[in-house]
Design a protein around this motif. Structure first.
Motif, PDB file in Angstrom:
ATOM      1  N   VAL A   1       8.415 -22.174   8.795  1.00  0.00           N
ATOM      2  CA  VAL A   1       8.393 -21.269   7.520  1.00  0.00           C
ATOM      3  C   VAL A   1       8.182 -19.877   7.677  1.00  0.00           C
ATOM      4  N   SER A   2       7.190 -19.630   8.594  1.00  0.00           N
ATOM      5  CA  SER A   2       6.830 -18.228   8.881  1.00  0.00           C
ATOM      6  C   SER A   2       7.988 -17.371   9.287  1.00  0.00           C
TER       7      SER A   2
ATOM      8  N   LEU B   1      13.319 -22.786   1.505  1.00  0.00           N
ATOM      9  CA  LEU B   1      13.241 -21.367   1.976  1.00  0.00           C
ATOM     10  C   LEU B   1      14.672 -21.080   2.628  1.00  0.00           C
TER      11      LEU B   1
ATOM     12  N   PHE C   1      15.089  -9.166   1.304  1.00  0.00           N
ATOM     13  CA  PHE C   1      14.342  -8.453   0.304  1.00  0.00           C
ATOM     14  C   PHE C   1      14.546  -6.905   0.428  1.00  0.00           C
ATOM     15  N   THR C   2      13.892  -6.387   1.594  1.00  0.00           N
ATOM     16  CA  THR C   2      13.975  -5.171   1.756  1.00  0.00           C
ATOM     17  C   THR C   2      15.359  -4.383   1.741  1.00  0.00           C
TER      18      THR C   2
ATOM     19  N   LEU D   1      13.511 -13.727   4.902  1.00  0.00           N
ATOM     20  CA  LEU D   1      13.474 -13.433   3.585  1.00  0.00           C
ATOM     21  C   LEU D   1      12.789 -12.142   3.257  1.00  0.00           C
ATOM     22  N   CYS D   2      11.913 -11.590   3.875  1.00  0.00           N
ATOM     23  CA  CYS D   2      11.302 -10.467   3.438  1.00  0.00           C
ATOM     24  C   CYS D   2      12.303  -9.221   3.797  1.00  0.00           C
ATOM     25  N   ALA D   3      12.797  -9.643   5.025  1.00  0.00           N
ATOM     26  CA  ALA D   3      13.922  -8.683   5.467  1.00  0.00           C
ATOM     27  C   ALA D   3      14.944  -8.502   4.674  1.00  0.00           C
TER      28      ALA D   3
ATOM     29  N   TRP E   1      13.997 -13.987  -6.050  1.00  0.00           N
ATOM     30  CA  TRP E   1      13.328 -13.990  -4.831  1.00  0.00           C
ATOM     31  C   TRP E   1      12.274 -15.101  -4.611  1.00  0.00           C
TER      32      TRP E   1
ATOM     33  N   VAL F   1      10.432 -18.375  -4.352  1.00  0.00           N
ATOM     34  CA  VAL F   1      10.414 -19.775  -3.828  1.00  0.00           C
ATOM     35  C   VAL F   1       9.083 -20.431  -4.278  1.00  0.00           C
TER      36      VAL F   1
ATOM     37  N   GLU G   1      10.228 -17.065   6.050  1.00  0.00           N
ATOM     38  CA  GLU G   1       9.656 -16.128   5.316  1.00  0.00           C
ATOM     39  C   GLU G   1       9.709 -14.541   5.641  1.00  0.00           C
ATOM     40  N   GLY G   2       9.827 -14.481   7.146  1.00  0.00           N
ATOM     41  CA  GLY G   2      10.268 -13.150   7.687  1.00  0.00           C
ATOM     42  C   GLY G   2      11.545 -12.822   7.187  1.00  0.00           C
TER      43      GLY G   2
ATOM     44  N   ARG H   1       5.197 -25.121  10.230  1.00  0.00           N
ATOM     45  CA  ARG H   1       4.746 -23.871   9.716  1.00  0.00           C
ATOM     46  C   ARG H   1       5.202 -22.900  10.299  1.00  0.00           C
ATOM     47  N   GLN H   2       5.625 -22.958  11.682  1.00  0.00           N
ATOM     48  CA  GLN H   2       6.259 -22.031  12.405  1.00  0.00           C
ATOM     49  C   GLN H   2       7.526 -21.382  12.073  1.00  0.00           C
TER      50      GLN H   2
END
Lengths: 200, 227
Positions: free
Chosen positions: A36-37, A87, A47-48, A43-45, A58, A60, A40-41, A33-34
């Motif tokens: 994945v977190s 991811l 995307f931005t 991937l968000c960066a 984008w 998944v 995800e962070g 989970r860590q």
């Protein structure tokens, strides 16, 4: 020889003889989970950073499917691993696409520079500002000065078109009313700049 | 009735989390509060607040929102429970998309507007269910095999069956809503409701203060309309 002739133990005996091994799956799930977190962070960066020019899917897919129905639930190790891998793969693809996009923008910038230096060698070449990574609607284009005369004489120049068109298009003129942007419409003629009407 | 609105949101009850869920998500929490039900249209002052927030909201915010701490925390939790936040959007992102599509945060009634304002101010979502159907404290647990979601006058006919392990918000008797999903049929706050339960879900990375503030914001808006 005695050892070879001895019958093999049956399955229940093997199970009884095996040492009890308890896998700490909860810790493994926590670790996944860590990961994945973190992904995800990132991937968000990405995307931005890439928005809005990069065309990229984008999404998944989630792993919450239960008999084809998606919904929230506690994921097992296998599902978390699959999610992490998806991811990571998606992030890698996104970064590759961003790199390709950056290379394309760099090549376009170099092209605009060479257009400015030698317009005659890039006749009618057009580069949109969007393809340079700029948030504008303009386009750099090599055009002949004075139209046909310029084409015959070899007078070429680079022109940057004016910005974005109006979102709603030109508004129809209304008679006898004041319109926006400092223009005054009169009943006898077309709109004139405010400064001219006031006589300054 | 007005005195009941004086209840500070800090006194919201703490919901229970099933052991197996708490073991996996130790920072998951639920807060809930029972208040008198309200409905109808929002007063002009609340609609003005929505319009004000609409004008302050930009497309760039919608893009960068997912990197802000609170929306990001909900996105990550969505991933952890198997949801794709780009397919089933987190509440704040869904609101941002609605704003971009509709051009404004349109008023949808007093309760919805109060929830929207609280979400915009804090990033923490709030849901409301009819208190008449609640038995005991609210909590989060996995669904049991064969459990149904909702409640109708005709009994259990036509109610969706929950798959085993689906995470739900439940009271001591039945599931009330899928976690971050739909409320059970017949459990919504309606014009006939006398009291309602507001609840909010806290995930890892969301401070408790934000959850309390979201409930407090929602109560403030409702109290303003009642006064």
């Amino acid at each position: 020889m005695d050892l070879l002739e001895r019958p093999l133990p049956t399955t229940p005996d093997v199970r009884r003889a095996a040492p009890a091994v308890e896998l700490d799956e909860r810790a493994a799930r926590h670790s996944l989970r860590q990961q994945v977190s973190k992904l995800e962070g990132e991937l968000c960066a990405a995307f931005t950073t890439a928005s809005p020019f990069l065309q990229f899917d984008w999404s998944v897919p989630g792993r919450g499917g239960v008999r084809g129905v998606h919904g929230p639930r506690i994921l097992g190790i296998g599902e978390l691993e699959a999610l992490r891998d998806a991811l990571a793969e998606h992030l890698r693809s996104a970064r590759m696409a961003m790199t390709e996009r950056a290379e394309l923008e760099g090549a376009n910038r170099r092209l605009v520079e060479s257009m400015l230096l030698e317009p005659g060698r890039h006749k009618f070449v057009r580069v949109r500002s969007e393809d340079l990574g700029e948030r504008a609607c303009g386009a750099w284009e090599v055009r002949p000065r004075l139209g046909l005369v310029g084409m015959l004489m070899g007078w070429w120049q680079v022109k940057l078109s004016s910005g974005c068109p109006l979102a709603t298009g030109p508004r129809p003129e209304r008679r006898g009313s004041t319109v926006q942007l400092g223009l005054t419409a009169t009943s006898s003629g077309p709109a004139k700049p405010q400064a001219l009407v006031s006589g300054n | 009735m007005t005195s009941e609105w004086q209840t500070p949101a800090g006194e919201a009850a703490v919901g229970w989390i099933a052991d197996d869920v708490a073991a996996e998500f130790p920072e998951l929490g639920l807060r809930f509060l029972e208040v008198p039900a309200v409905g109808g249209r929002s007063p002009q002052s609340i609609r003005d607040r929505l319009a004000f927030l609409s004008n302050r909201f930009r497309g760039a915010q919608a893009v960068t929102m997912r990197q802000d701490p609170i929306p990001w925390a909900y996105r990550v939790f969505y991933r952890h429970i198997g949801l794709d936040p780009d397919e089933q959007r987190t509440p704040l992102e869904a609101l941002a998309v609605r704003r971009l599509l509709e051009g404004a945060f349109r008023s949808q009634g007093l309760l919805e507007d109060a929830r929207t304002l609280a979400l915009l101010e804090t990033g923490v979502p709030i849901w409301a269910v009819d208190a008449a159907h609640r038995t005991g404290a609210l909590g989060i647990r996995p669904a049991e095999p064969g459990e149904l979601l909702g409640r109708t006058a005709r009994g259990t006919t036509g109610l969706p069956k929950l798959p085993r392990g689906r995470l739900v918000v439940a009271d001591s008797v039945r599931p009330l809503a899928v976690l971050f999903g739909d409320l059970g049929a017949g459990l919504e706050v309606s014009s006939g409701s006398e009291r309602m339960v507001l609840f909010s879900v806290q995930v890892a990375g969301v401070p408790e203060l934000h959850v309390e503030e979201a409930l407090w914001n929602c109560l403030e808006v409702l109290a303003e309309a009642v006064r």
